[in-house]
Each structure stands twice: as C-alpha cells, then as structure tokens.
Motif scaffolding. Sequence first.
Motif, PDB file in Angstrom:
ATOM      1  N   ILE A 168       0.545  -3.512  -5.718  1.00 11.19           N
ATOM      2  CA  ILE A 168       0.598  -2.508  -5.744  1.00 11.19           C
ATOM      3  C   ILE A 168      -0.314  -1.435  -5.843  1.00 11.19           C
ATOM      4  O   ILE A 168      -0.786  -1.036  -6.824  1.00 11.19           O
ATOM      5  CB  ILE A 168       2.042  -1.320  -6.375  1.00 11.19           C
ATOM      6  N   ALA A 169      -0.887  -1.127  -4.361  1.00 12.30           N
ATOM      7  CA  ALA A 169      -1.947   0.232  -3.918  1.00 12.30           C
ATOM      8  C   ALA A 169      -1.285   1.465  -4.229  1.00 12.30           C
ATOM      9  O   ALA A 169      -0.771   1.259  -2.759  1.00 12.30           O
ATOM     10  CB  ALA A 169      -2.615  -0.514  -3.004  1.00 12.30           C
ATOM     11  N   SER A 170      -1.703   1.832  -5.340  1.00  8.51           N
ATOM     12  CA  SER A 170      -0.976   3.293  -5.304  1.00  8.51           C
ATOM     13  C   SER A 170      -1.679   4.508  -5.139  1.00  8.51           C
ATOM     14  O   SER A 170      -2.212   4.668  -5.078  1.00  8.51           O
ATOM     15  CB  SER A 170       0.441   3.754  -6.521  1.00  8.51           C
ATOM     16  N   LYS A 226      -9.082  -0.244   8.433  1.00  7.74           N
ATOM     17  CA  LYS A 226      -7.995   0.549   8.404  1.00  7.74           C
ATOM     18  C   LYS A 226      -6.742  -0.639   6.639  1.00  7.74           C
ATOM     19  O   LYS A 226      -6.796  -0.011   6.652  1.00  7.74           O
ATOM     20  CB  LYS A 226      -7.343   0.968   9.052  1.00  7.74           C
ATOM     21  N   ARG A 227      -7.234  -1.710   6.507  1.00  2.89           N
ATOM     22  CA  ARG A 227      -6.680  -2.396   6.308  1.00  2.89           C
ATOM     23  C   ARG A 227      -7.289  -3.063   5.110  1.00  2.89           C
ATOM     24  O   ARG A 227      -6.683  -3.547   3.943  1.00  2.89           O
ATOM     25  CB  ARG A 227      -6.521  -3.938   6.558  1.00  2.89           C
ATOM     26  N   ALA A 228      -7.563  -1.771   4.538  1.00  2.00           N
ATOM     27  CA  ALA A 228      -8.689  -2.089   3.220  1.00  2.00           C
ATOM     28  C   ALA A 228      -7.937  -1.779   2.273  1.00  2.00           C
ATOM     29  O   ALA A 228      -7.015  -2.871   1.336  1.00  2.00           O
ATOM     30  CB  ALA A 228      -9.411  -1.232   2.582  1.00  2.00           C
ATOM     31  N   GLY A 229      -7.186  -0.927   2.192  1.00  4.89           N
ATOM     32  CA  GLY A 229      -5.346  -0.752   1.503  1.00  4.89           C
ATOM     33  C   GLY A 229      -4.796  -1.551   1.301  1.00  4.89           C
ATOM     34  O   GLY A 229      -4.640  -2.941   0.109  1.00  4.89           O
ATOM     35  N   VAL A 230      -4.052  -2.361   2.029  1.00  2.00           N
ATOM     36  CA  VAL A 230      -2.938  -3.474   1.953  1.00  2.00           C
ATOM     37  C   VAL A 230      -3.750  -5.079   1.621  1.00  2.00           C
ATOM     38  O   VAL A 230      -3.056  -5.352   0.991  1.00  2.00           O
ATOM     39  CB  VAL A 230      -2.535  -3.163   3.784  1.00  2.00           C
ATOM     40  N   LEU A 231      -4.737  -5.206   2.179  1.00  2.00           N
ATOM     41  CA  LEU A 231      -4.948  -6.414   1.786  1.00  2.00           C
ATOM     42  C   LEU A 231      -5.815  -5.845   0.323  1.00  2.00           C
ATOM     43  O   LEU A 231      -5.931  -7.186  -0.532  1.00  2.00           O
ATOM     44  CB  LEU A 231      -6.003  -6.460   2.800  1.00  2.00           C
ATOM     45  N   GLU A 247       0.409  -1.109  -0.221  1.00  2.00           N
ATOM     46  CA  GLU A 247       0.114  -0.284  -0.408  1.00  2.00           C
ATOM     47  C   GLU A 247       1.459   1.304   0.258  1.00  2.00           C
ATOM     48  O   GLU A 247       1.907   1.185   1.164  1.00  2.00           O
ATOM     49  CB  GLU A 247      -1.298  -0.225   1.639  1.00  2.00           C
ATOM     50  N   ALA A 248       0.934   1.437  -0.848  1.00  2.00           N
ATOM     51  CA  ALA A 248       2.199   2.872  -1.031  1.00  2.00           C
ATOM     52  C   ALA A 248       1.004   4.301  -1.305  1.00  2.00           C
ATOM     53  O   ALA A 248       0.514   4.143  -1.795  1.00  2.00           O
ATOM     54  CB  ALA A 248       2.543   2.503  -2.435  1.00  2.00           C
ATOM     55  N   GLY A 249       1.230   4.560  -0.012  1.00  3.26           N
ATOM     56  CA  GLY A 249       0.285   5.716  -0.085  1.00  3.26           C
ATOM     57  C   GLY A 249       1.685   6.995   0.524  1.00  3.26           C
ATOM     58  O   GLY A 249       2.531   7.389   0.556  1.00  3.26           O
ATOM     59  N   GLY A 250       0.698   8.488   0.536  1.00  4.40           N
ATOM     60  CA  GLY A 250       1.751   9.956   0.765  1.00  4.40           C
ATOM     61  C   GLY A 250       1.737   9.790   1.646  1.00  4.40           C
ATOM     62  O   GLY A 250       3.473  11.159   1.484  1.00  4.40           O
ATOM     63  N   THR A 251       1.471   9.266   2.839  1.00  4.59           N
ATOM     64  CA  THR A 251       2.125   9.462   3.987  1.00  4.59           C
ATOM     65  C   THR A 251       3.200   8.771   4.427  1.00  4.59           C
ATOM     66  O   THR A 251       3.940   8.168   5.299  1.00  4.59           O
ATOM     67  CB  THR A 251       1.354   9.834   4.991  1.00  4.59           C
TER      68      THR A 251
END
Length: 292
Positions: free
Chosen positions: A57-59, A276-281, A8-12
């Motif tokens: 990769i979820a970016s 909060k795990r939606a992105g990485v999962l 999960e590639a986030g801006g933060t």
Amino acid sequence: MTIFGGIEAGGTKFVCAIGTTPDDVRETRFPTTTPDETIQRALEFFRAQPRVAAIGIASFGPIDLHRASPTFGCITTTPKPGWRNTDLVGAIQRALGVPVKFDTDVNAAALGEHRWGAARDLDTFIYLTIGTGIGGGGLVSGKLMHGLIHPEMGHIRLPHDHARDPFPGSCPFHGDCLEGLASGPALEKRWGARAETLPADHPAWELQAHYLALALVNYICTLSPQRIILGGGVMEQLQLFPLIRRAVQNLLNGYVQSPAIIAKIDAYIVSPGLGKRAGVLGALALARQSAA
Ligand code: ADP
Ligand code: ZN
C-alpha cells in the motif's frame, strides 16, 4: 510466477493492481470518497482476482509506519475530511488475510523507479511529487527513508520574498512552506486559474521553478542524492525542467563539485521513468519486498 497486489491510495483516487512486472498488470481506479466505501471497493477488486502473495500500500499521509505503534498502518493527521486515523492496513489485512507492506506514496514510487524506472542504477536518490500536495521519499544507501516518522520534504521552509510574491501560502499547518507555495492548489490560488490552464510562458513557471530549485538545493546539500526524480501533475509542465535545472546550478554556485550537477544536469533532474504509473507500480514493488 508469484502474483502481487498493489494499492496506490491517493487523496483524489485509489488505483488497485495485481501483477508481476510493469508489462503484466491488471488494474482499476476509483475516486477516494469515504474510507468505508473506498476500502470496500478495493476489497471487491482483490476478491475478484487470483490470490496475491502480498499487497503493497502506497499511501497519502502522514501515516504511521512503526510496527510496534498502536496506530501502525493508519493515516494520521491528514486534513482530508473523514480520513484522520483511518486504519488502512488493518482493514485490508483482516479482510484479505495476506501480508501487507505499507509506505508513503512517494517512498513506494521511489522503490518502483529503483526497480523498473529512472533510478535502476542508483542506491541514493529522491522522488518528489508536485501535485495536490508535495511529498518526497527515496532510498539512502539502498534503503527506503523512514526514521522518526517518514520524510516530509514538502513542508520545508524556504525564503519567501513577499515583494516578489505576496501570496501568503496555502498550507493549513504552515502557510508558506514549500507545499503552501508550490503545490497545484497553491498555484491555482495565487494565479486564479488551475495550473494546467496557465500557458507555458506564464510568469507562474519562473516563480515555480525558483521555489522548487530552492527546495532541491536543500535536499542536495542534506542527502547528497545521485539523482532527483520529479513527478506529479504539476511536473507535466515540461518547460519547468530546464528552468529548475538552471536555477539549481545558479543557487549552488559551483559549490557541489559533481559532473552530475555541473555538466550532466539533464540526467540529474528528471521525470519518472514509469511516468504516472510510478505510484501503483511502486506499490507492487513494495509487495514484492514483503515477500522477499
Ligand atoms: P494527486 O496529487 O491528487 O495524486 P496530481 O499529481 O495529478 O494528483 O496533482 C493534481 C494537481 O496537479 C492539481 O492541483 C492540478 O491542478 C495539477 N495539475 C494536474 N495536471 C497538470 C498539468 N498538466 N499542468 C499543471 N498542473 C497540473
Ligand atoms: Zn506545510
């Protein structure tokens, strides 16, 4: 069992994980700094793990998803310093030599919700995040939405009553688009305090619900989603949900004749089932797709 990898590639922050299902995941997280340093940390994590069959990769975006494009796999016009034109997919694929599946953070989160969360029973729904930015993704007839680039649901234009809300908006591209009016940083600039510090009865939330409801009504009328999932830090203010549901019903004014909206709206506008795990999962779900 085949093991998959997800980023999960986030801006933060970045979250890297390996695993098979939500109950069987090993993960690490670290702040997003420079592209070089951040990608190196991701590579170090995967090198120390058993080999994965594929990585999703979820970016954060905008990103280039067209395989035929010379800039495929890159983050493109982001205002985030240093990250413009970063070849995220190329760097990971070259270093680890595994298939990489790339999508927006919100499309991936939608896929995760479809596989394991609040949209298991549906084939047309949207997932929105209301956080540092606002983004939306989802499935239409069982397929992730891509098209020309990818949806940019956070940057739609809304009616803005300057007498009620003189805040000009904070989007560097558009000023008072949805993200400019209703992202976490927009709330902070308008009210002079971080969104998480505003009390539940602060007038900020009625206005926030108004803007989000305007946006949802536009998505309902254009995409006809069977459910709308609202995630991201700002949606931790759970008092927003009833305010948004009521405002959506008022704005639609009985026009969209579905029991989902008229009688069962509590199950129509919902929090992510994966939290909060939606992105990485979702990134893991993406990897599974590439192997399918
Ligand atoms: P990101 O979008 O960077 O991945 P988040 O979804 O956590 O991360 O969004 C961060 C934004 O959400 C910040 O602007 C922060 O002020 C706001 N935020 C985080 N937690 C809350 C909360 N509990 N209530 C309201 N706003 C929050
Ligand atoms: Zn904008």
